[in-house]
Design a protein around this motif. Structure first.
Motif, short mmCIF file in Angstrom:
data_model
loop_
_atom_site.label_atom_id
_atom_site.label_comp_id
_atom_site.label_asym_id
_atom_site.label_seq_id
_atom_site.Cartn_x
_atom_site.Cartn_y
_atom_site.Cartn_z
N ALA A 142 43.81 91.19 85.47
CA ALA A 142 44.18 91.52 86.46
C ALA A 142 43.99 92.68 87.41
N ARG A 143 43.32 93.17 86.79
CA ARG A 143 42.65 94.41 87.24
C ARG A 143 41.61 93.33 88.36
N LEU A 144 40.44 92.83 88.12
CA LEU A 144 39.67 92.29 88.73
C LEU A 144 40.02 91.49 90.18
N SER A 145 40.68 90.64 89.15
CA SER A 145 41.86 89.80 90.89
C SER A 145 43.13 90.08 91.92
N ASN A 146 43.27 91.12 91.17
CA ASN A 146 44.44 92.27 91.84
C ASN A 146 45.16 90.57 91.65
N ILE A 147 45.58 90.86 91.00
CA ILE A 147 47.12 89.84 90.61
C ILE A 147 47.85 90.15 89.56
N PRO A 148 49.18 90.12 89.37
CA PRO A 148 50.08 91.14 88.59
C PRO A 148 49.53 91.07 87.47
N GLU A 149 49.22 91.67 86.00
CA GLU A 149 49.24 91.01 84.63
C GLU A 149 50.46 90.18 84.51
N LYS A 184 52.55 83.06 83.69
CA LYS A 184 52.45 81.51 84.49
C LYS A 184 50.78 81.08 83.87
N MET A 185 49.75 81.50 84.10
CA MET A 185 48.63 81.10 83.81
C MET A 185 48.25 80.93 82.48
N GLY A 186 49.34 81.64 81.79
CA GLY A 186 49.34 81.82 80.06
C GLY A 186 48.02 82.52 79.43
N ILE A 187 47.11 83.42 79.64
CA ILE A 187 46.36 84.10 79.05
C ILE A 187 46.62 85.69 79.00
N ARG A 233 30.11 78.27 78.22
CA ARG A 233 30.50 79.68 78.70
C ARG A 233 30.33 79.24 80.37
N ASN A 234 31.58 78.42 80.68
CA ASN A 234 31.51 77.82 82.18
C ASN A 234 32.31 79.66 83.04
N VAL A 235 32.42 80.55 82.25
CA VAL A 235 33.24 81.91 82.02
C VAL A 235 32.54 82.58 83.17
N ASP A 236 31.22 82.44 82.91
CA ASP A 236 29.80 82.68 84.35
C ASP A 236 29.97 82.92 85.51
N PHE A 237 30.77 81.06 85.51
CA PHE A 237 30.33 81.14 87.25
C PHE A 237 31.99 81.44 87.40
N ILE A 238 32.44 82.01 87.07
CA ILE A 238 34.06 83.15 86.84
C ILE A 238 33.76 84.15 88.46
N ASP A 239 34.06 84.25 89.63
CA ASP A 239 33.76 84.98 90.30
C ASP A 239 35.76 85.71 90.57
N TYR A 240 36.36 86.30 90.12
CA TYR A 240 37.65 87.03 90.14
C TYR A 240 38.32 87.31 90.84
N SER A 241 37.65 87.20 92.17
CA SER A 241 37.86 88.08 93.66
C SER A 241 38.17 86.76 94.41
N THR A 254 39.92 80.37 93.12
CA THR A 254 39.79 79.68 92.04
C THR A 254 39.79 80.49 90.85
N ARG A 255 41.40 81.03 91.40
CA ARG A 255 41.75 81.47 90.26
C ARG A 255 42.46 80.38 89.06
N PHE A 256 42.71 79.19 89.53
CA PHE A 256 43.02 77.73 88.47
C PHE A 256 42.01 78.27 87.07
N MET A 257 41.27 78.38 87.87
CA MET A 257 39.77 78.77 86.40
C MET A 257 39.93 79.90 85.65
N TYR A 258 40.48 80.65 86.17
CA TYR A 258 40.31 82.04 86.04
C TYR A 258 40.40 82.35 84.57
#
Length: 334
Positions: free
Chosen positions: A23-30, A36-39, A143-151, A155-159
Motif C-alpha cells: 500500500a505504501r509503495l503503490s499509494n493504494i489503500p491497504e 480486493k487484490m487478496g494480498i 521470483r518475477n516479483v523482481d520486475f514489479i514497479d509498484y508505482s 501493472t497493479r494486477f501483478m502486485y
C-alpha cells in the motif's frame, strides 16, 4: 499405463512483504490490497533465494519425502522461470548436478505461469512414448516479483507476484495419485500485451533504461488488454477445467478440490461458484500471493497438509499465464 504423483516439494522464502508495504509503495489503500487484490502478505526473495536454487531446495524436499535415490531419476524437467541466476543458461542441468541425478537427462520448458500444467502433460507423454523412462522430476523456482514497479498503475494486477520454489516427483505405474487428462489453450492476441520492453533484441538494454527503471514488466495497451481479457479470462478458466474433467470421464460435480493460482478474490469466488464448489474445496493463497507456476503445487501441498484431500478424491489443478495461456489437469488422488 498410469503415471502417479509420488511426492511434492515446496520452498518458501522467509522474507515477507506485507499488504501495508505494498500500500505504501503503490499509494493504494491497504484495505483494497487485502480485500480486493487478496494480498495479506507474500514471500519475496532473500539474499540466497535465487530462482533455480529455490527449485533445487523444493526438489530436495520432494526427493526426501519420496524416499528415493536421486540416481533413480530418469529425467529432470526445469519448469521454473526464465529470470534466473544467469541468462542463456540451461537450469535443469544444474539441478541434475546439484541433486545427484547422475543417470538422468535434463531439459527446460516454459509457458509462463502455465508451465506446471504443461510440464505434467509433457512428462506423462514422455513416459508413454519411452519405456526406459520410469521416474521424472519436475522442479523450478520463481521470483518475477523482481520486475514489479509498484508505482506503475498499469501493472497493479501483478502486485501479487511473489517468490518460491516447487517440485513434483512422478513415476510410471505408481499405484496412486494418478494423472488423468489435461487441457491447455493459448490466445496469441495477448502475446505482446505484458512484456519487459527493454533488454531483448528489439531494444537492447542501455544505461539510460536502467536509470529510468524501464527494465520492469509493463503493459503496452492496458485498456485494450483489460477489455479483451474480461471477455475471455474467466470463461477460459472454466473451459479448461471442464474439458480436463470431460477428457478424464468426469464432470465438475466430481471435483473434491480445486488447486488454483492466486488471483483477485472476486474471480476466485466466481470460479468456485460456477463449479458448485464450497470455499473449503480450495485454498485462497492470501498469505502467499502469486508464485507463478508454483501456485498449483503449493495449493495441493497445503491441502494435503490440512487434510482436505482424501483417498479417491478428484483434484483439478488450474492455471493461467500472460501470453495468454489457460490450463488444467485432473488427478485421481489416493
Amino acid at each position: 499405463m498410469t503415471v502417479g504423483i509420488v511426492s511434492t516439494g515446496i520452498y518458501i522464502p522467509q522474507t515477507k512483504m506485507t499488504s501495508k508495504e505494498i500500500a505504501r509503495l503503490s499509494n493504494i489503500p491497504e484495505d483494497i490490497i487485502r480485500q480486493k487484490m487478496g494480498i495479506y502478505e507474500k514471500p519475496i526473495p532473500g539474499e540466497r533465494d535465487h530462482t533455480v536454487q529455490m527449485g533445487i531446495w523444493a526438489a530436495q524436499d520432494a526427493i526426501r519425502k519420496a524416499h528415493i535415490d536421486p540416481k533413480d531419476i530418469d529425467v529432470v524437467i526445469y519448469m521454473g522461470e526464465e529470470h534466473k541466476e544467469y541468462p542463456l543458461w540451461t537450469a535443469s542441468i544444474k539441478m541434475q548436478e546439484e541433486l545427484g541425478a547422475v543417470n538422468a537427462w535434463a531439459f527446460d520448458v516454459q509457458l509462463r505461469c502455465g508451465t506446471t500444467i504443461m510440464a505434467l502433460k509433457l512428462a506423462k507423454s514422455l513416459m508413454a512414448s519411452d519405456d526406459s523412462i520410469q521416474t521424472i522430476l519436475l522442479a523450478g523456482g520463481y521470483r518475477n516479483v523482481d520486475f514489479i514497479d509498484y508505482s506503475n498503475p498499469r501493472t497493479r494486477f501483478m502486485y501479487n507476484l511473489a517468490a518460491g520454489g516447487g517440485a513434483i516427483l512422478l513415476q510410471k505405474d505408481y499405484d496412486k495419485n494418478h494423472l488423468l487428462e489435461a487441457d491447455i489453450m493459448t490466445d496469441g492476441s495477448f502475446s505482446e500485451d505484458v512484456v519487459v520492453p527493454v533488454g531483448g533484441t528489439k531494444k537492447p538494454l542501455t544505461p539510460d533504461d536502467l536509470e529510468n527503471n524501464l527494465y520492469q514488466l509493463d503493459v503496452i495497451d492496458p485498456i485494450g488488454m483489460r477489455e479483451r481479457l474480461e471477455q475471455k479470462s474467466l470463461s477460459n478458466f472454466l473451459k479448461v477445467i471442464r474439458t480436463s474433467l470431460a477428457k478424464s470421464g468426469l464432470t465438475e460435480g466430481d471435483i473434491s478440490y480445486l488447486a488454483m493460482l492466486h488471483m483477485k478474490k472476486s474471480a476466485h469466488d466466481y470460479i468456485l461458484s460456477e463449479l458448485g464448489l464450497l470455499q473449503e474445496q480450495s485454498i485462497y493463497l492470501r498469505e502467499y500471493g502469486h508464485i507463478g507456476q508454483i501456485d498449483q503445487i503449493l495449493s495441493l501441498q497445503l491441502a494435503l497438509d490440512e487434510g482436505r484431500i482424501h483417498d479417491g478424491d478428484i483434484v483439478t489443478l488450474v492455471s493461467a499465464g500472460i501470453g495468454y495461456v489457460w490450463g488444467a489437469i485432473t488427478i485421481r488422488w489416493g
